[in-house]
Design an enzyme around this catalytic site. Structure first.
Site, PDB file in Angstrom:
ATOM      1  N   LYS A 138       0.758  -0.767  -0.304  1.00  0.00           N
ATOM      2  CA  LYS A 138       0.264  -0.328   0.557  1.00  0.00           C
ATOM      3  C   LYS A 138       0.862   1.298   0.190  1.00  0.00           C
ATOM      4  O   LYS A 138       2.318   1.444   0.448  1.00  0.00           O
ATOM      5  CB  LYS A 138      -0.776   0.161   1.381  1.00  0.00           C
ATOM      6  CG  LYS A 138      -1.593  -0.823   1.482  1.00  0.00           C
ATOM      7  CD  LYS A 138      -3.225  -1.118   0.481  1.00  0.00           C
ATOM      8  CE  LYS A 138      -3.634   0.323   0.271  1.00  0.00           C
ATOM      9  NZ  LYS A 138      -4.940   0.101  -0.897  1.00  0.00           N
ATOM     10  N   TYR A 166       1.349  -0.162  -4.691  1.00  0.00           N
ATOM     11  CA  TYR A 166       0.264   0.629  -5.424  1.00  0.00           C
ATOM     12  C   TYR A 166      -0.050   2.370  -4.125  1.00  0.00           C
ATOM     13  O   TYR A 166       0.506   2.192  -3.308  1.00  0.00           O
ATOM     14  CB  TYR A 166      -1.206  -0.455  -3.935  1.00  0.00           C
ATOM     15  CG  TYR A 166      -1.585  -1.322  -5.239  1.00  0.00           C
ATOM     16  CD1 TYR A 166      -1.955  -1.093  -6.822  1.00  0.00           C
ATOM     17  CD2 TYR A 166      -1.462  -2.472  -4.569  1.00  0.00           C
ATOM     18  CE1 TYR A 166      -1.932  -2.429  -6.784  1.00  0.00           C
ATOM     19  CE2 TYR A 166      -1.289  -3.761  -4.879  1.00  0.00           C
ATOM     20  CZ  TYR A 166      -2.480  -3.685  -6.336  1.00  0.00           C
ATOM     21  OH  TYR A 166      -1.997  -4.976  -6.601  1.00  0.00           O
ATOM     22  N   HIS A 190      -1.920   5.674  -5.680  1.00  0.00           N
ATOM     23  CA  HIS A 190      -3.044   5.959  -5.434  1.00  0.00           C
ATOM     24  C   HIS A 190      -2.756   6.885  -5.286  1.00  0.00           C
ATOM     25  O   HIS A 190      -3.863   7.556  -4.468  1.00  0.00           O
ATOM     26  CB  HIS A 190      -3.900   4.770  -4.658  1.00  0.00           C
ATOM     27  CG  HIS A 190      -4.820   4.471  -4.893  1.00  0.00           C
ATOM     28  ND1 HIS A 190      -5.115   3.873  -6.065  1.00  0.00           N
ATOM     29  CD2 HIS A 190      -4.208   2.611  -4.488  1.00  0.00           C
ATOM     30  CE1 HIS A 190      -5.515   1.913  -6.534  1.00  0.00           C
ATOM     31  NE2 HIS A 190      -4.900   1.396  -5.619  1.00  0.00           N
ATOM     32  N   GLU A 240      -0.960  -0.575 -10.029  1.00  0.00           N
ATOM     33  CA  GLU A 240      -2.209  -0.056 -10.947  1.00  0.00           C
ATOM     34  C   GLU A 240      -2.304   0.454 -12.204  1.00  0.00           C
ATOM     35  O   GLU A 240      -3.132   0.497 -12.727  1.00  0.00           O
ATOM     36  CB  GLU A 240      -2.839   0.671  -9.634  1.00  0.00           C
ATOM     37  CG  GLU A 240      -2.521   2.452  -9.627  1.00  0.00           C
ATOM     38  CD  GLU A 240      -2.075   2.303  -8.826  1.00  0.00           C
ATOM     39  OE1 GLU A 240      -1.882   3.806  -7.827  1.00  0.00           O
ATOM     40  OE2 GLU A 240      -1.619   1.908  -8.236  1.00  0.00           O
TER      41      GLU A 240
END
Length: 369
Positions: free
Chosen positions: A74, A93, A95, A117
């Site tokens: 994350k 990831y 984001h 991603e």
């Protein structure tokens, strides 16, 4: 190359970025891997297993200090921003289209940040997002079915019903990987399932593989409004890679839904596609209510099934991780799809969707590498 695998610190995030099998492959290829103590415990991997695979076990400061490449699951949380630096690559990831604070930290530190991603394969697919989308799609139905239980303030419905009693109606917005996996599980449990999409070819594919047991409908406001009035469970599965998700379901649409119905917004890590999903929740407190409708907006859904998720993620990321370890940023230059994973470099935003979402300047990565 020295590769660092830190322990995830997001709420109830029990995944780890690399399995002992992945570490073994990296070490066999001549790289050094430093794993934070107990990084794999939540996924069922012990420190001893990592050591047997060839890794060194260290504390968090040592991992971030010594590694040339940090591999995570994350995004960094604010307490981890201090570890960002210019001479280090981060592969996780990200984001950041929905996280301006983290984006600023990456830009200010001039960190080379590569997002799982936004990496594309030769067919234009999203190979590093797909395994977690499969998990999240399947989980969305499990979560939604539980939300509909009366003890959870739901309508008191069994998703598949029983003989002589109608099953629940499930509306899935988006027919991509998340939506299709959700549809398979919901249909398998006996629910009445409708997938909304705007791609006629994709809807035809879903109809073909399901033999018509999964219904499809064109995603326009008129059709969606009608469907939401009778829906028991709505799953938001709309994705725009690397950019904020569009708000497909508006507040006034939610107000027309039945009391005790449920919404699972899988797109919440990209801002959410449901207007009333106005904040990210955690596994500790996953749901909240708006207009009598239960909402679930946990941004790291696969973290609840970490062993399955970790193995699926590591299987997908390892070939790319090996390329980065072997060749550094040259691996990005050699593969246009991998280059699309580069989101920040030397203080520049290098992914167009992120720059547009944040209202910041875009720099073509090919001019920098």
């Amino acid at each position: 190359m020295i590769i660092g695998i830190p322990k995830e610190i997001k709420n109830n995030e029990n995944r780890v970025s690399c399995t002992p099998a992945g570490v073994f492959a990296l070490c066999k290829a001549g790289h050094k891997v430093i794993v934070e103590a107990n990084a794999g415990i939540g996924s069922g991997f012990s420190n001893e297993e990592y050591q047997e695979a060839g890794a060194e076990i260290a504390d968090v400061k040592e991992v971030f200090k010594r590694a040339e490449l940090i591999v995570k699951v994350k995004e960094y949380l604010p307490s981890e921003y201090q570890y960002l630096r210019e001479d280090q690559m981060v592969f996780t990831y990200l984001h950041i289209a929905n996280d301006p604070e983290f984006a600023k930290a990456l830009i200010d530190s001039k960190t080379t940040a590569i997002a799982y991603e936004t990496v594309r394969d030769r067919k234009g697919g999203l190979p590093l997002l797909t395994p977690m989308s499969e998990v999240a799609g399947r989980m969305a139905v499990q979560v939604g079915a539980t939300m509909l239980q009366k003890n959870n303030n739901g309508r008191g419905l069994l998703l598949g019903g029983v003989p002589g009693v109608f099953p629940a109606e499930v509306v899935i917005i988006g027919g991509g990987t998340v939506g299709l996996n959700a549809a398979k599980i919901a249909c398998g449990l006996g629910a009445i399932v409708t997938v909304f999409d705007i791609n006629a070819e994709r809807m035809g594919y879903i109809d073909d593989i399901s033999g018509g047991t999964i219904h499809t409908a064109y995603n326009n406001e008129y059709n969606l409004r009608r469907a939401l009035k009778t829906a028991d469970l709505v799953i938001g599965a709309v994705l725009v890679p690397g950019a904020k998700a569009p708000k497909i379901v508006t507040k006034d649409m939610v107000q027309t839904m039945k009391p005790g119905s449920a919404i699972v917004d899988v797109a919440i890590d990209q801002g959410g596609c449901i207007e009333t999903s106005d904040h990210i929740t955690t596994h500790d407190q996953p749901t909240f209510e708006r207009y009598g409708v239960l909402h679930y907006s946990v941004a790291n859904m696969p973290g609840a099934v970490p062993r399955t998720s970790t193995m699926a993620l590591s299987n997908a990321t390892l070939p790319y991780l090996m390329k980065l370890a072997d060749h550094g940023t040259a691996a990005l230059k050699a593969d246009p799809g991998f280059l699309l994973g580069l989101n920040t470099y030397q203080g520049h935003i290098t992914y167009r969707g992120v720059s547009e979402a944040l209202g910041m300047a875009y720099t073509d990565p090919e001019t920098l590498l």
